[in-house]
Scaffold this motif. Structure first.
Motif, PDB file in Angstrom:
ATOM      1  N   SER A 117      42.753  25.982   0.572  1.00  0.00           N
ATOM      2  CA  SER A 117      43.743  24.922   0.523  1.00  0.00           C
ATOM      3  C   SER A 117      43.121  23.669  -0.068  1.00  0.00           C
ATOM      4  O   SER A 117      42.035  23.257   0.342  1.00  0.00           O
ATOM      5  CB  SER A 117      44.258  24.639   1.936  1.00  0.00           C
ATOM      6  OG  SER A 117      44.886  23.383   1.994  1.00  0.00           O
ATOM      7  N   LEU A 118      43.799  23.067  -1.019  1.00  0.00           N
ATOM      8  CA  LEU A 118      43.284  21.846  -1.642  1.00  0.00           C
ATOM      9  C   LEU A 118      43.122  20.745  -0.603  1.00  0.00           C
ATOM     10  O   LEU A 118      42.185  19.951  -0.655  1.00  0.00           O
ATOM     11  CB  LEU A 118      44.232  21.395  -2.750  1.00  0.00           C
ATOM     12  CG  LEU A 118      43.704  20.344  -3.724  1.00  0.00           C
ATOM     13  CD1 LEU A 118      42.545  20.898  -4.529  1.00  0.00           C
ATOM     14  CD2 LEU A 118      44.826  19.869  -4.647  1.00  0.00           C
ATOM     15  N   ASN A 130      39.440  22.848  -8.194  1.00  0.00           N
ATOM     16  CA  ASN A 130      40.856  23.149  -7.969  1.00  0.00           C
ATOM     17  C   ASN A 130      41.744  21.939  -8.211  1.00  0.00           C
ATOM     18  O   ASN A 130      42.875  22.067  -8.701  1.00  0.00           O
ATOM     19  CB  ASN A 130      41.062  23.670  -6.544  1.00  0.00           C
ATOM     20  CG  ASN A 130      40.575  25.094  -6.370  1.00  0.00           C
ATOM     21  OD1 ASN A 130      40.579  25.874  -7.329  1.00  0.00           O
ATOM     22  ND2 ASN A 130      40.157  25.451  -5.171  1.00  0.00           N
ATOM     23  N   ARG A 131      41.251  20.765  -7.889  1.00  0.00           N
ATOM     24  CA  ARG A 131      42.045  19.545  -8.111  1.00  0.00           C
ATOM     25  C   ARG A 131      42.232  19.300  -9.604  1.00  0.00           C
ATOM     26  O   ARG A 131      43.322  18.910 -10.039  1.00  0.00           O
ATOM     27  CB  ARG A 131      41.375  18.354  -7.440  1.00  0.00           C
ATOM     28  CG  ARG A 131      42.239  17.095  -7.431  1.00  0.00           C
ATOM     29  CD  ARG A 131      41.554  15.957  -6.688  1.00  0.00           C
ATOM     30  NE  ARG A 131      42.335  14.746  -6.732  1.00  0.00           N
ATOM     31  CZ  ARG A 131      42.978  14.202  -5.700  1.00  0.00           C
ATOM     32  NH1 ARG A 131      42.957  14.788  -4.527  1.00  0.00           N
ATOM     33  NH2 ARG A 131      43.649  13.071  -5.827  1.00  0.00           N
ATOM     34  N   ARG A 132      41.175  19.532 -10.381  1.00  0.00           N
ATOM     35  CA  ARG A 132      41.282  19.325 -11.830  1.00  0.00           C
ATOM     36  C   ARG A 132      42.302  20.270 -12.471  1.00  0.00           C
ATOM     37  O   ARG A 132      42.898  19.926 -13.496  1.00  0.00           O
ATOM     38  CB  ARG A 132      39.915  19.517 -12.490  1.00  0.00           C
ATOM     39  CG  ARG A 132      38.989  18.311 -12.347  1.00  0.00           C
ATOM     40  CD  ARG A 132      37.828  18.375 -13.316  1.00  0.00           C
ATOM     41  NE  ARG A 132      36.956  19.512 -13.046  1.00  0.00           N
ATOM     42  CZ  ARG A 132      35.906  19.471 -12.235  1.00  0.00           C
ATOM     43  NH1 ARG A 132      35.605  18.347 -11.595  1.00  0.00           N
ATOM     44  NH2 ARG A 132      35.152  20.540 -12.058  1.00  0.00           N
ATOM     45  N   MET A 261      49.201  28.779  -3.262  1.00  0.00           N
ATOM     46  CA  MET A 261      48.612  27.682  -2.503  1.00  0.00           C
ATOM     47  C   MET A 261      49.135  26.340  -2.983  1.00  0.00           C
ATOM     48  O   MET A 261      49.523  25.482  -2.192  1.00  0.00           O
ATOM     49  CB  MET A 261      47.087  27.743  -2.612  1.00  0.00           C
ATOM     50  CG  MET A 261      46.341  26.655  -1.842  1.00  0.00           C
ATOM     51  SD  MET A 261      46.069  25.133  -2.816  1.00  0.00           S
ATOM     52  CE  MET A 261      44.914  25.734  -4.055  1.00  0.00           C
ATOM     53  N   MET A 262      49.173  26.158  -4.312  1.00  0.00           N
ATOM     54  CA  MET A 262      49.576  24.862  -4.856  1.00  0.00           C
ATOM     55  C   MET A 262      51.047  24.569  -4.610  1.00  0.00           C
ATOM     56  O   MET A 262      51.432  23.429  -4.316  1.00  0.00           O
ATOM     57  CB  MET A 262      49.260  24.817  -6.348  1.00  0.00           C
ATOM     58  CG  MET A 262      47.768  24.839  -6.646  1.00  0.00           C
ATOM     59  SD  MET A 262      47.414  25.150  -8.391  1.00  0.00           S
ATOM     60  CE  MET A 262      45.610  25.220  -8.374  1.00  0.00           C
ATOM     61  N   CYS A 263      51.881  25.587  -4.701  1.00  0.00           N
ATOM     62  CA  CYS A 263      53.317  25.376  -4.503  1.00  0.00           C
ATOM     63  C   CYS A 263      53.656  25.124  -3.035  1.00  0.00           C
ATOM     64  O   CYS A 263      54.468  24.245  -2.724  1.00  0.00           O
ATOM     65  CB  CYS A 263      54.099  26.578  -5.028  1.00  0.00           C
ATOM     66  SG  CYS A 263      54.055  26.731  -6.827  1.00  0.00           S
ATOM     67  N   THR A 264      53.047  25.896  -2.126  1.00  0.00           N
ATOM     68  CA  THR A 264      53.311  25.653  -0.704  1.00  0.00           C
ATOM     69  C   THR A 264      52.772  24.296  -0.279  1.00  0.00           C
ATOM     70  O   THR A 264      53.400  23.589   0.523  1.00  0.00           O
ATOM     71  CB  THR A 264      52.689  26.752   0.176  1.00  0.00           C
ATOM     72  OG1 THR A 264      51.307  26.920  -0.168  1.00  0.00           O
ATOM     73  CG2 THR A 264      53.425  28.066   0.016  1.00  0.00           C
ATOM     74  N   MET A 265      51.613  23.918  -0.824  1.00  0.00           N
ATOM     75  CA  MET A 265      51.054  22.595  -0.528  1.00  0.00           C
ATOM     76  C   MET A 265      52.022  21.505  -0.967  1.00  0.00           C
ATOM     77  O   MET A 265      52.257  20.527  -0.242  1.00  0.00           O
ATOM     78  CB  MET A 265      49.712  22.424  -1.225  1.00  0.00           C
ATOM     79  CG  MET A 265      49.069  21.055  -1.033  1.00  0.00           C
ATOM     80  SD  MET A 265      47.690  20.766  -2.157  1.00  0.00           S
ATOM     81  CE  MET A 265      48.542  20.658  -3.742  1.00  0.00           C
TER      82      MET A 265
END
Length: 478
Positions: A117-118, A130-132, A261-265
């Motif tokens: 998770s980010l 992952n943030r980039r 992960m990115m979409c749920t976050m």
């Protein structure tokens, strides 16, 4: 007889283990080099005090109260401390300082090997990579592409409020702001609303529903990308379409796990935080009529002079200084998160607070609720809602200094990546609502009062997010 002996043996073993544990924690507390740091008695020996304090649902208020009693530092659990110090904030959350997120953030990690998770990732190198991957999707330039999605949801929210106004009904303000926030983030992420504003209610809810809905939308978007008229659909500005284009160019850069992960976050973090912040803003405007009128006058004047469109654009909203001050003050008065943002003290950089040098391996953190009540930073009236303070800071050239202790979106390399999206949603919906409606808080609203009987805010419930409840009000057309 054998059963009795066995039972006695087990009992004795449990008593022995309990005795050893009590002896260990007692000796640890006595030998603790920071035993002089104040705090509740039980917090010196066990995390159970902290667990129970969080369970009660109002830790943010307890944290403020104990800091007022003990000062800049107090012990929340063995080896864990709550801090209120602007200098310490620069060290704890500063870039390259080596303070990683504390182990309890693992509760927010996504299941499965190779996923992270980010928000919760403790590995700064992996987090940076992952943030980039997605940072450009949250940039100020990307926000222009998301504005139509926000406009659609504002139009729906306006329709719901018109219906409520015409019916003369009492309504739960926070509920409708939550529906708005969910539908906006759904449309920004997938080009499709959850439909809560269409229904006027959240019939599903829960992380399980969000996870399943996310998987369905990712699958549908992938199939859509393979269908006819792809060239036209590629211009769709939603979040998932942009990610899928990156994945198509480089499957290793954006994996399927990354997509999920990115979409749920996006959805989980983006909906609750924005709804809480908007609830704070509208509540405080209703409780501070002078601020309400001043903001409404600014909006009406700008509309009359043709300086804002209908619907207002994000750029136009940024040019309304009192609006931006109101947003900042609402975020200051009621941050979305109510617990200290804990970090682990690294070997290379121990920290000293109020004369106490905190050893490596300890957990330290600052609670935004505590920071935002610091009178040495925000003035003797820090407990009051006063948007003018932000205009004064700007005139004095102090905005940069003050914002070093403005923690509503976190701080440093772990600042909330969706900050700009949340500000977009708030900056656009507030002027549209105030130019169209008048809002009044109802006497049935559930509010907190302090020891003197003074109303200090909406009744809220907190385990991580500090979510308002009982925000009852009425609306009429202007």
């Amino acid at each position: 007889m054998l059963q009795l002996v066995t039972a006695l043996s087990v009992t004795q073993l449990l008593l022995l283990i309990t005795g050893i544990y009590i002896f260990y924690v007692t000796i640890s507390a006595i030998l603790d080099p920071l035993r002089s740091v104040p705090g509740p008695f039980l917090a010196r020996f066990t995390r159970l005090w902290y667990l129970f304090a969080i369970y009660k649902g109002n830790f943010e208020l307890r944290d403020i109260e104990i800091h007022r009693l003990y000062g800049a530092i107090w012990r929340v659990a063995p080896g864990e401390y709550s801090i209120d110090d602007i200098g310490a904030a620069k060290t704890i959350y500063g870039h390259g300082k080596g303070y990683v997120k504390a182990p309890w953030y693992w509760a927010f990690m996504t299941p499965g090997p190779g996923t992270a998770s980010l928000f919760a990732d403790q590995d700064p190198h992996r987090h940076a990579i992952n943030r980039r991957k997605i940072s450009s999707l949250y940039s100020m330039t990307s926000l222009v592409g998301y504005e139509p999605a926000v406009n659609n949801c504002i139009e729906l929210l306006t329709s719901r409020f018109c219906e409520i106004a015409d019916a003369g009904k009492l309504f739960d303000f926070q509920h409708y702001l939550q529906c708005y926030a969910f539908d906006v983030i759904g449309e920004i992420t997938f080009g499709k609303r959850f439909g809560f504003l269409d229904l006027g209610e959240d019939k599903e809810g829960g992380f399980g529903y969000i996870a399943n809905w996310t998987l369905q939308q990712i699958t549908a978007k992938k199939q859509e990308a393979k269908g006819p008229n792809v060239s036209e659909k590629e211009t769709t500005p939603d979040f998932i379409a942009r990610l899928l284009r990156v994945q198509e160019e480089d499957p290793e850069k954006i994996t399927n796990s990354d997509l999920f992960m990115m979409c749920t976050m996006n959805i989980v973090a983006g909906s609750d935080t924005t709804a809480i912040s908007l609830s704070s803003l509208f509540y405080h405007l209703m409780r501070y009529p002078q601020a309400y009128k001043k903001l409404q006058d600014e909006i009406d004047t700008a509309a009359r002079k043709g300086r804002i469109s209908n619907p207002i654009t994000f750029k136009e909203a940024q040019d309304l200084p009192y609006l931006q001050a109101v947003i900042k003050e609402a975020l200051r008065k009621h941050p979305a998160v109510g617990l200290p943002m804990q970090r682990v003290v690294p070997n290379a950089s121990p920290i000293t607070v109020a004369g106490h040098t905190i050893p490596p391996g300890s957990s330290v953190g600052i609670n935004a609720w505590v920071a935002h009540q610091n009178t040495s930073v925000f003035g003797p009236d820090a407990s009051e809602f006063r948007p003018e303070r932000w205009l004064e800071y700007e005139e004095q050239g102090r905005n940069g200094e003050i914002e070093k202790y403005f923690l509503s979106f976190g701080m440093g390399s772990r600042t909330c990546i969706g900050k700009n999206v949340s500000l977009l949603e708030m900056s656009k919906v507030v002027p549209q609502m105030l130019r169209t409606f008048e809002f009044v808080i109802d006497e049935s609203a559930e509010e907190r009062v302090d020891g003197t009987g003074k109303v200090v805010g909406l009744e809220s419930y907190s385990r991580w997010f500090v979510k308002q409840k009982g925000f009852m009000g009425r609306v009429r057309r202007r």
